[in-house]
Write an enzyme that holds these catalytic residues in place. Structure first.
Site, PDB file in Angstrom:
ATOM      1  N   ARG A 194       0.864  -1.183   0.000  1.00  0.00           N
ATOM      2  CA  ARG A 194       0.000   0.000   0.000  1.00  0.00           C
ATOM      3  C   ARG A 194       0.899   1.231   0.000  1.00  0.00           C
ATOM      4  NH1 ARG A 194      -4.005   1.614   4.970  1.00  0.00           N
ATOM      5  NH2 ARG A 194      -2.038   2.122   5.960  1.00  0.00           N
ATOM      6  N   THR A 218      -0.903   7.688  -0.884  1.00  0.00           N
ATOM      7  CA  THR A 218      -2.218   7.604  -1.544  1.00  0.00           C
ATOM      8  C   THR A 218      -3.095   6.519  -0.924  1.00  0.00           C
ATOM      9  OG1 THR A 218      -1.444   5.965  -3.126  1.00  0.00           O
ATOM     10  CG2 THR A 218      -1.137   8.301  -3.726  1.00  0.00           C
ATOM     11  N   ASP A 270       1.973  -1.006  12.283  1.00  0.00           N
ATOM     12  CA  ASP A 270       2.263  -1.628  10.987  1.00  0.00           C
ATOM     13  C   ASP A 270       2.627  -3.095  11.210  1.00  0.00           C
ATOM     14  OD1 ASP A 270       3.524  -0.575   7.940  1.00  0.00           O
ATOM     15  OD2 ASP A 270       3.857  -2.602   8.691  1.00  0.00           O
ATOM     16  N   ASP A 323       6.014  -4.312   9.714  1.00  0.00           N
ATOM     17  CA  ASP A 323       7.172  -3.782  10.453  1.00  0.00           C
ATOM     18  C   ASP A 323       7.323  -4.472  11.795  1.00  0.00           C
ATOM     19  OD1 ASP A 323       7.807  -2.058   8.431  1.00  0.00           O
ATOM     20  OD2 ASP A 323       6.936  -0.282   9.382  1.00  0.00           O
TER      21      ASP A 323
HETATM   22  O1  LIG Z   1      -6.598  -2.377   3.740  1.00  0.00           O
HETATM   23  P1  LIG Z   1      -5.443  -1.592   3.220  1.00  0.00           P
HETATM   24  O2  LIG Z   1      -5.601  -0.096   3.465  1.00  0.00           O
HETATM   25  O3  LIG Z   1      -5.138  -1.876   1.776  1.00  0.00           O
HETATM   26  O4  LIG Z   1      -4.165  -1.963   4.083  1.00  0.00           O
HETATM   27  C1  LIG Z   1      -3.868  -3.240   4.494  1.00  0.00           C
HETATM   28  C2  LIG Z   1      -2.521  -3.677   3.995  1.00  0.00           C
HETATM   29  O5  LIG Z   1      -1.484  -2.887   4.586  1.00  0.00           O
HETATM   30  C3  LIG Z   1      -0.471  -3.747   5.096  1.00  0.00           C
HETATM   31  O6  LIG Z   1       0.447  -4.092   4.118  1.00  0.00           O
HETATM   32  P2  LIG Z   1       1.651  -3.138   3.713  1.00  0.00           P
HETATM   33  O7  LIG Z   1       1.299  -2.326   2.503  1.00  0.00           O
HETATM   34  O8  LIG Z   1       2.134  -2.359   4.893  1.00  0.00           O
HETATM   35  O9  LIG Z   1       2.752  -4.159   3.247  1.00  0.00           O
HETATM   36  P3  LIG Z   1       3.668  -5.121   4.140  1.00  0.00           P
HETATM   37  O10 LIG Z   1       2.810  -6.280   4.531  1.00  0.00           O
HETATM   38  O11 LIG Z   1       4.757  -5.486   3.204  1.00  0.00           O
HETATM   39  O12 LIG Z   1       4.161  -4.335   5.324  1.00  0.00           O
HETATM   40  C4  LIG Z   1      -1.263  -4.955   5.532  1.00  0.00           C
HETATM   41  O13 LIG Z   1      -0.442  -6.087   5.705  1.00  0.00           O
HETATM   42  C5  LIG Z   1      -2.269  -5.107   4.437  1.00  0.00           C
HETATM   43  O14 LIG Z   1      -1.799  -5.887   3.359  1.00  0.00           O
HETATM   44  O1  LIG Z   2      -3.112  -0.224  10.822  1.00  0.00           O
HETATM   45  C1  LIG Z   2      -2.613  -0.681   9.783  1.00  0.00           C
HETATM   46  C2  LIG Z   2      -3.149  -0.387   8.496  1.00  0.00           C
HETATM   47  C3  LIG Z   2      -2.572  -0.946   7.407  1.00  0.00           C
HETATM   48  N1  LIG Z   2      -1.495  -1.745   7.533  1.00  0.00           N
HETATM   49  C4  LIG Z   2      -0.956  -2.042   8.752  1.00  0.00           C
HETATM   50  O2  LIG Z   2       0.021  -2.778   8.842  1.00  0.00           O
HETATM   51  N2  LIG Z   2      -1.538  -1.490   9.833  1.00  0.00           N
HETATM   52 MG   LIG Z   3       3.486  -2.771   6.191  1.00  0.00          MG
END
Ligand SMILES: O=P(O)(O)OC[C@H]1O[C@H](OP(=O)(O)OP(=O)(O)O)[C@H](O)[C@@H]1O
Ligand SMILES: O=c1cc[nH]c(=O)[nH]1
Ligand SMILES: [Mg+2]
Length: 211
Positions: free
Chosen positions: A103, A107, A201, A204
């Site tokens: 994500r 945006t 997150d 993370d």
């Molecule tokens: O419902 P949304 O607003 O689309 O957000 C949710 C997404 O955000 C996070 O991923 P992230 O983009 O942080 O990637 P990561 O798992 O690599 O940290 C989480 O693991 C979801 O996949």
């Molecule tokens: O709270 C949140 C939202 C999106 N992705 C995450 O990892 N945490």
């Molecule tokens: Mg993430």
């Protein structure tokens, strides 16, 4: 779309420690693993089975086994990968596919950077793993990809969900054969698209990359 919030004291207990900012990455990974197994127990309530005849040491009887084609489990990288072991512990014969999605932090739009799963998912039951359902953009895109490939029954297992994301999924996936199983629908999203109170997150915290 159906949503099922798993209301169980063990789930609530583990989720509370998962949310706590003092919880370190190794503990976070362990708790995510344990939680997904508890959620998966509910999420697989409608997993397809077929009858099988067996003989016990006492007599012949009829039981069930998971039917073919085997279910497909799809973790959404990165954070969903931390849910895979807990899921396949319950479904050891499942096939595993992968979706890499991220994500954009400004945006909040999701994009796909890796896809590795069967082209033809006709007649398949699919379990999607992603800890966070925030705006819903990631899961809607992931589930649309699965349905375009023919999946006829999709269950998303999320540790946490935001009401805003649930609403987006209900709107975007109206009439689709989709179920969301989660440990909690939290209060709201904040101005940065994070779930409140949430857990921060997930990727993370799982992989120690924060800060
Ligand atoms: O419902 P949304 O607003 O689309 O957000 C949710 C997404 O955000 C996070 O991923 P992230 O983009 O942080 O990637 P990561 O798992 O690599 O940290 C989480 O693991 C979801 O996949
Ligand atoms: O709270 C949140 C939202 C999106 N992705 C995450 O990892 N945490
Ligand atoms: Mg993430």
């Amino acid at each position: 779309m159906r949503i099922h919030v798993v209301d169980h004291p063990l789930v609530a207990h583990k989720l509370t420690t998962l949310r706590d900012e003092r919880t370190d990455s190794p503990t976070f990974r362990r708790l995510a693993d344990e939680l997904v197994t508890l959620l998966a127990y509910e999420a697989t309530r409608d997993v397809r089975t077929e009858q099988v005849d067996i003989t016990t040491p006492v007599q012949r009887t009829t039981g069930v086994r998971l039917s073919h084609p085997r279910p497909l489990v799809v973790p959404i990288l990165r954070a969903g990968l931390g849910m895979l072991d807990g899921m396949v512990r319950l479904l050891p014969t499942a096939e595993v596919g992968f979706l890499g999605m991220v994500r954009d932090e400004d945006t909040l739009k999701a994009s796909t950077y890796a896809t590795r799963m069967p082209e033809d998912l006709s007649g398949r039951q699919v379990y999607v793993l992603d800890p966070m359902l925030a705006t819903g953009g990631t899961l809607v895109a992931a589930i649309n990809t699965l349905i375009e490939r023919g999946a006829d029954d999709v269950t998303a297992i999320c540790l946490l969900a935001a009401p805003e994301g649930v609403e987006v999924m209900e709107r975007e996936l109206t009439g689709a054969p989709v179920t969301v199983v989660t440990a909690s629908v939290d209060e709201r999203l904040n101005e940065n698209g994070y779930i409140v109170p949430g857990l921060g997150d997930a990727g993370d915290r799982m992989y120690g990359t924060a800060g």
